[in-house]
Design an enzyme around this catalytic site. Sequence first.
Site, PDB file in Angstrom:
ATOM      1  N   CYS A  50       0.827  -1.208   0.000  1.00  0.00           N
ATOM      2  CA  CYS A  50       0.000   0.000   0.000  1.00  0.00           C
ATOM      3  C   CYS A  50       0.862   1.260   0.000  1.00  0.00           C
ATOM      4  O   CYS A  50       0.661   2.169  -0.803  1.00  0.00           O
ATOM      5  CB  CYS A  50      -0.909  -0.021   1.233  1.00  0.00           C
ATOM      6  SG  CYS A  50      -1.970   1.411   1.350  1.00  0.00           S
ATOM      7  N   GLU A  98     -26.395  15.011  -2.849  1.00  0.00           N
ATOM      8  CA  GLU A  98     -27.789  15.183  -2.424  1.00  0.00           C
ATOM      9  C   GLU A  98     -28.734  14.290  -3.225  1.00  0.00           C
ATOM     10  O   GLU A  98     -29.844  13.992  -2.775  1.00  0.00           O
ATOM     11  CB  GLU A  98     -28.227  16.653  -2.501  1.00  0.00           C
ATOM     12  CG  GLU A  98     -28.364  17.201  -3.897  1.00  0.00           C
ATOM     13  CD  GLU A  98     -28.828  18.655  -3.926  1.00  0.00           C
ATOM     14  OE1 GLU A  98     -29.758  19.003  -3.179  1.00  0.00           O
ATOM     15  OE2 GLU A  98     -28.253  19.448  -4.705  1.00  0.00           O
ATOM     16  N   CYS A 106      -1.708   1.720  -2.960  1.00  0.00           N
ATOM     17  CA  CYS A 106      -2.677   2.807  -2.739  1.00  0.00           C
ATOM     18  C   CYS A 106      -2.065   4.208  -2.763  1.00  0.00           C
ATOM     19  O   CYS A 106      -2.570   5.096  -3.453  1.00  0.00           O
ATOM     20  CB  CYS A 106      -3.366   2.649  -1.387  1.00  0.00           C
ATOM     21  SG  CYS A 106      -3.410   1.008  -0.683  1.00  0.00           S
ATOM     22  N   LYS A 159      -0.110   5.309  -6.053  1.00  0.00           N
ATOM     23  CA  LYS A 159      -1.139   5.298  -7.099  1.00  0.00           C
ATOM     24  C   LYS A 159      -2.029   6.541  -7.005  1.00  0.00           C
ATOM     25  O   LYS A 159      -2.273   7.237  -7.976  1.00  0.00           O
ATOM     26  CB  LYS A 159      -1.953   4.008  -6.950  1.00  0.00           C
ATOM     27  CG  LYS A 159      -3.110   3.784  -7.846  1.00  0.00           C
ATOM     28  CD  LYS A 159      -4.434   4.299  -7.369  1.00  0.00           C
ATOM     29  CE  LYS A 159      -4.979   3.906  -6.044  1.00  0.00           C
ATOM     30  NZ  LYS A 159      -5.664   2.622  -5.933  1.00  0.00           N
ATOM     31  N   HIS A 215     -27.194  21.373  -0.748  1.00  0.00           N
ATOM     32  CA  HIS A 215     -27.423  21.859  -2.100  1.00  0.00           C
ATOM     33  C   HIS A 215     -26.430  22.965  -2.445  1.00  0.00           C
ATOM     34  O   HIS A 215     -26.159  23.806  -1.592  1.00  0.00           O
ATOM     35  CB  HIS A 215     -28.859  22.397  -2.198  1.00  0.00           C
ATOM     36  CG  HIS A 215     -29.242  22.795  -3.580  1.00  0.00           C
ATOM     37  ND1 HIS A 215     -29.439  21.874  -4.592  1.00  0.00           N
ATOM     38  CD2 HIS A 215     -29.431  24.023  -4.126  1.00  0.00           C
ATOM     39  CE1 HIS A 215     -29.762  22.528  -5.695  1.00  0.00           C
ATOM     40  NE2 HIS A 215     -29.754  23.815  -5.440  1.00  0.00           N
ATOM     41  N   TYR A 273      -9.570  -3.227 -11.100  1.00  0.00           N
ATOM     42  CA  TYR A 273      -9.424  -1.828 -10.688  1.00  0.00           C
ATOM     43  C   TYR A 273      -8.028  -1.283 -10.953  1.00  0.00           C
ATOM     44  O   TYR A 273      -7.871  -0.116 -11.329  1.00  0.00           O
ATOM     45  CB  TYR A 273      -9.861  -1.640  -9.235  1.00  0.00           C
ATOM     46  CG  TYR A 273      -8.857  -2.020  -8.162  1.00  0.00           C
ATOM     47  CD1 TYR A 273      -8.021  -1.070  -7.605  1.00  0.00           C
ATOM     48  CD2 TYR A 273      -8.759  -3.335  -7.701  1.00  0.00           C
ATOM     49  CE1 TYR A 273      -7.120  -1.414  -6.603  1.00  0.00           C
ATOM     50  CE2 TYR A 273      -7.865  -3.681  -6.715  1.00  0.00           C
ATOM     51  CZ  TYR A 273      -7.042  -2.721  -6.169  1.00  0.00           C
ATOM     52  OH  TYR A 273      -6.146  -3.051  -5.185  1.00  0.00           O
ATOM     53  N   GLU A 299      -7.297   2.011 -13.160  1.00  0.00           N
ATOM     54  CA  GLU A 299      -6.645   3.165 -12.534  1.00  0.00           C
ATOM     55  C   GLU A 299      -5.413   3.600 -13.326  1.00  0.00           C
ATOM     56  O   GLU A 299      -5.200   4.790 -13.576  1.00  0.00           O
ATOM     57  CB  GLU A 299      -6.304   2.837 -11.084  1.00  0.00           C
ATOM     58  CG  GLU A 299      -7.564   2.735 -10.230  1.00  0.00           C
ATOM     59  CD  GLU A 299      -7.316   2.337  -8.779  1.00  0.00           C
ATOM     60  OE1 GLU A 299      -8.220   2.545  -7.968  1.00  0.00           O
ATOM     61  OE2 GLU A 299      -6.233   1.812  -8.471  1.00  0.00           O
TER      62      GLU A 299
HETATM   63  P1  FAD Z   1       1.360  -6.086   1.932  1.00  0.00           P
HETATM   64  O1  FAD Z   1       1.019  -4.687   2.202  1.00  0.00           O
HETATM   65  O2  FAD Z   1       1.559  -6.508   0.523  1.00  0.00           O
HETATM   66  O3  FAD Z   1       2.681  -6.396   2.761  1.00  0.00           O
HETATM   67  C1  FAD Z   1       3.335  -7.621   2.704  1.00  0.00           C
HETATM   68  C2  FAD Z   1       4.782  -7.385   3.071  1.00  0.00           C
HETATM   69  O4  FAD Z   1       5.398  -8.629   3.325  1.00  0.00           O
HETATM   70  C3  FAD Z   1       5.593  -6.731   1.971  1.00  0.00           C
HETATM   71  O5  FAD Z   1       6.237  -5.586   2.461  1.00  0.00           O
HETATM   72  C4  FAD Z   1       6.591  -7.800   1.544  1.00  0.00           C
HETATM   73  O6  FAD Z   1       7.844  -7.252   1.145  1.00  0.00           O
HETATM   74  C5  FAD Z   1       6.723  -8.587   2.830  1.00  0.00           C
HETATM   75  N1  FAD Z   1       7.163  -9.970   2.655  1.00  0.00           N
HETATM   76  C6  FAD Z   1       6.657 -10.894   1.808  1.00  0.00           C
HETATM   77  N2  FAD Z   1       7.254 -12.086   2.007  1.00  0.00           N
HETATM   78  C7  FAD Z   1       8.159 -11.891   2.984  1.00  0.00           C
HETATM   79  C8  FAD Z   1       9.097 -12.765   3.651  1.00  0.00           C
HETATM   80  N3  FAD Z   1       9.187 -14.069   3.374  1.00  0.00           N
HETATM   81  N4  FAD Z   1       9.877 -12.219   4.620  1.00  0.00           N
HETATM   82  C9  FAD Z   1       9.808 -10.907   4.943  1.00  0.00           C
HETATM   83  N5  FAD Z   1       8.942 -10.060   4.352  1.00  0.00           N
HETATM   84  C10 FAD Z   1       8.121 -10.563   3.398  1.00  0.00           C
HETATM   85  N6  FAD Z   1      -6.013  -1.190  -1.362  1.00  0.00           N
HETATM   86  C11 FAD Z   1      -6.867  -0.245  -0.929  1.00  0.00           C
HETATM   87  O7  FAD Z   1      -7.496  -0.429   0.115  1.00  0.00           O
HETATM   88  N7  FAD Z   1      -7.054   0.914  -1.628  1.00  0.00           N
HETATM   89  C12 FAD Z   1      -6.370   1.190  -2.777  1.00  0.00           C
HETATM   90  O8  FAD Z   1      -6.563   2.240  -3.381  1.00  0.00           O
HETATM   91  C13 FAD Z   1      -5.449   0.212  -3.241  1.00  0.00           C
HETATM   92  N8  FAD Z   1      -4.731   0.439  -4.359  1.00  0.00           N
HETATM   93  C14 FAD Z   1      -3.816  -0.481  -4.771  1.00  0.00           C
HETATM   94  C15 FAD Z   1      -3.087  -0.221  -5.917  1.00  0.00           C
HETATM   95  C16 FAD Z   1      -2.161  -1.122  -6.382  1.00  0.00           C
HETATM   96  C17 FAD Z   1      -1.355  -0.821  -7.614  1.00  0.00           C
HETATM   97  C18 FAD Z   1      -1.955  -2.343  -5.646  1.00  0.00           C
HETATM   98  C19 FAD Z   1      -0.941  -3.341  -6.118  1.00  0.00           C
HETATM   99  C20 FAD Z   1      -2.677  -2.612  -4.499  1.00  0.00           C
HETATM  100  C21 FAD Z   1      -3.621  -1.694  -4.051  1.00  0.00           C
HETATM  101  N9  FAD Z   1      -4.394  -1.922  -2.913  1.00  0.00           N
HETATM  102  C22 FAD Z   1      -5.289  -0.980  -2.491  1.00  0.00           C
HETATM  103  C23 FAD Z   1      -4.295  -3.210  -2.170  1.00  0.00           C
HETATM  104  C24 FAD Z   1      -3.457  -3.054  -0.912  1.00  0.00           C
HETATM  105  O9  FAD Z   1      -2.200  -2.508  -1.241  1.00  0.00           O
HETATM  106  C25 FAD Z   1      -3.298  -4.410  -0.244  1.00  0.00           C
HETATM  107  O10 FAD Z   1      -4.585  -4.969  -0.024  1.00  0.00           O
HETATM  108  C26 FAD Z   1      -2.581  -4.313   1.101  1.00  0.00           C
HETATM  109  O11 FAD Z   1      -1.322  -3.731   0.960  1.00  0.00           O
HETATM  110  C27 FAD Z   1      -2.452  -5.716   1.701  1.00  0.00           C
HETATM  111  O12 FAD Z   1      -1.725  -5.645   2.910  1.00  0.00           O
HETATM  112  P2  FAD Z   1      -0.978  -6.926   3.464  1.00  0.00           P
HETATM  113  O13 FAD Z   1      -0.558  -6.573   4.861  1.00  0.00           O
HETATM  114  O14 FAD Z   1      -1.763  -8.138   3.247  1.00  0.00           O
HETATM  115  O15 FAD Z   1       0.310  -7.102   2.538  1.00  0.00           O
END
Ligand code: FAD
Length: 453
Positions: A43, A440, A48, A51, A435, A177, A181
């Site tokens: 994110c 609205e 997010c 973007k 308004h 999405y 976007e």
């Molecule tokens: P992540 O945020 O993906 O974090 C996972 C972390 O784990 C990463 O930092 C990764 O490096 C780390 N990792 C992975 N494997 C290992 C390992 N073995 N050891 C150590 N570290 C590791 N969501 C919204 O709500 N609104 C939006 O507008 C939106 N826009 C988006 C736009 C794009 C282009 C993308 C790709 C996603 C978007 N999302 C949006 C989705 C949102 O980013 C994700 O749903 C959210 O980040 C998920 O969080 P998470 O904690 O599951 O994983």
Amino acid sequence: MSAPHVDLFVIGAGSGGVRAARMAAAAGASVAVAEEARLGGTCVNVGCVPKKLMVYASHFRDEFEDASGFGWSTPPADFDWPTLIRNKDIEIQRLNDIYRRLLEGAGVEIVEGRASLESSARVAVGERRFHAERILVGTGGRPRRPAIPGSGLALVSDDVFALGELPERVVVIGGGYIALEFAGIFQGLGVQVTLVHRGDLPLRGFDDDLRTAIRDAMSERGVELRLGCEVAALHRCAAEVVATLGDGTALATDTALFAIGRDPNTRGIGLEAAGVDLESDGTIRVDEFSRTSVENIFAIGDCTNRMNLTPVAIAEAMALVDTLYRKRPRAMSYADIPTAVFSQPPLAAVGLTETQAREESARIEIYRSSFLPLKNTLSGRQERNLLKLVVDRETDRVLGAHMLGPDAAEIVQGLAIAIQCGATKTQFDATIGIHPTTAEEFVTMREPLPDGT
Ligand code: FAD
């Protein structure tokens, strides 16, 4: 040296992992979190936040165009992509630093590197080993590349945020999405955009009226839509990338971008060996309390593929910490989660689509309004807003609210509270509008569509 013991070892410092680590530590647990890339996860770094900054950047074009009808004359605007990328990077670094301070301030140990499980209670990060009473997997996902010839010639979403220069032409492949976007961002920045999507309408899962309206609006704005088409292969021809479509036609472009979905980061980190059950696509199987098939291993966020949004990952983290460390066990509810697409124009929705509601009941009423917003009278822009309410005729409850048009996300966030509270159409009608606004309309739509419309 013996491996240190922690109450909770979190793998992945993304939206869910950071929140769970901080809150568990605040509740008194000893916590370590491993991150192999940058703090904040998808994110903050490649999702997010950057973007949305790019969406803002590309919106200025509309403002410049609309200004003349209101009496402004503006010099020809010039856009510099490297400035946008540089300023975005500074902001992301600021956020990375905030995440570090928050974690350290809560007493969480940050372990840099890729973590993997050696057993259900032992985690390795490089040379270091940790014994953990509980392990939380929050490893998120990564952009998918299809198995087609030349697939490596295209970018994925992560790459766009570090792109050195703005191409003149982009082919965006996908209809979700993220595809819409990026198509909107590039188009707003003056790039010639073609969107190739295998379905007939983009945004599967959203209300069909919105899907049709965004298709038409994007096309009206100059995005070339190739719907019902798949990319079969990519190859390089001099400076161009050429996409061969399933129907045999070819599209030459400067840059192709795959936005066809994301895969969970769950392979090769010892999950299966530790006994954690995965679905065939790599998604981690969890129960309603985010517990995996192993008693002391939990998983939240995108790697569980429940609803892949940042606020959902955070809410799953909060429910988990309540359950494990605050003696308040609770499951997360996935009902009425609002969501937005920052396409151009944007759209947002909460609750049931018309199709979903009709599948559940025969007593559905639809209220719909399509109109030219006030601003467009002087700007001359022909783009219309679309607002829609899905209502259960018997209970009078508003089951869904859907909007396409400027500020849709800001407006629907407020409506989500009403729908979450079980608001009825009568209560919507009894609410006084502000308004003149677009919002609205949500409290002034009086006549349902005739059945079957
Ligand atoms: P992540 O945020 O993906 O974090 C996972 C972390 O784990 C990463 O930092 C990764 O490096 C780390 N990792 C992975 N494997 C290992 C390992 N073995 N050891 C150590 N570290 C590791 N969501 C919204 O709500 N609104 C939006 O507008 C939106 N826009 C988006 C736009 C794009 C282009 C993308 C790709 C996603 C978007 N999302 C949006 C989705 C949102 O980013 C994700 O749903 C959210 O980040 C998920 O969080 P998470 O904690 O599951 O994983």
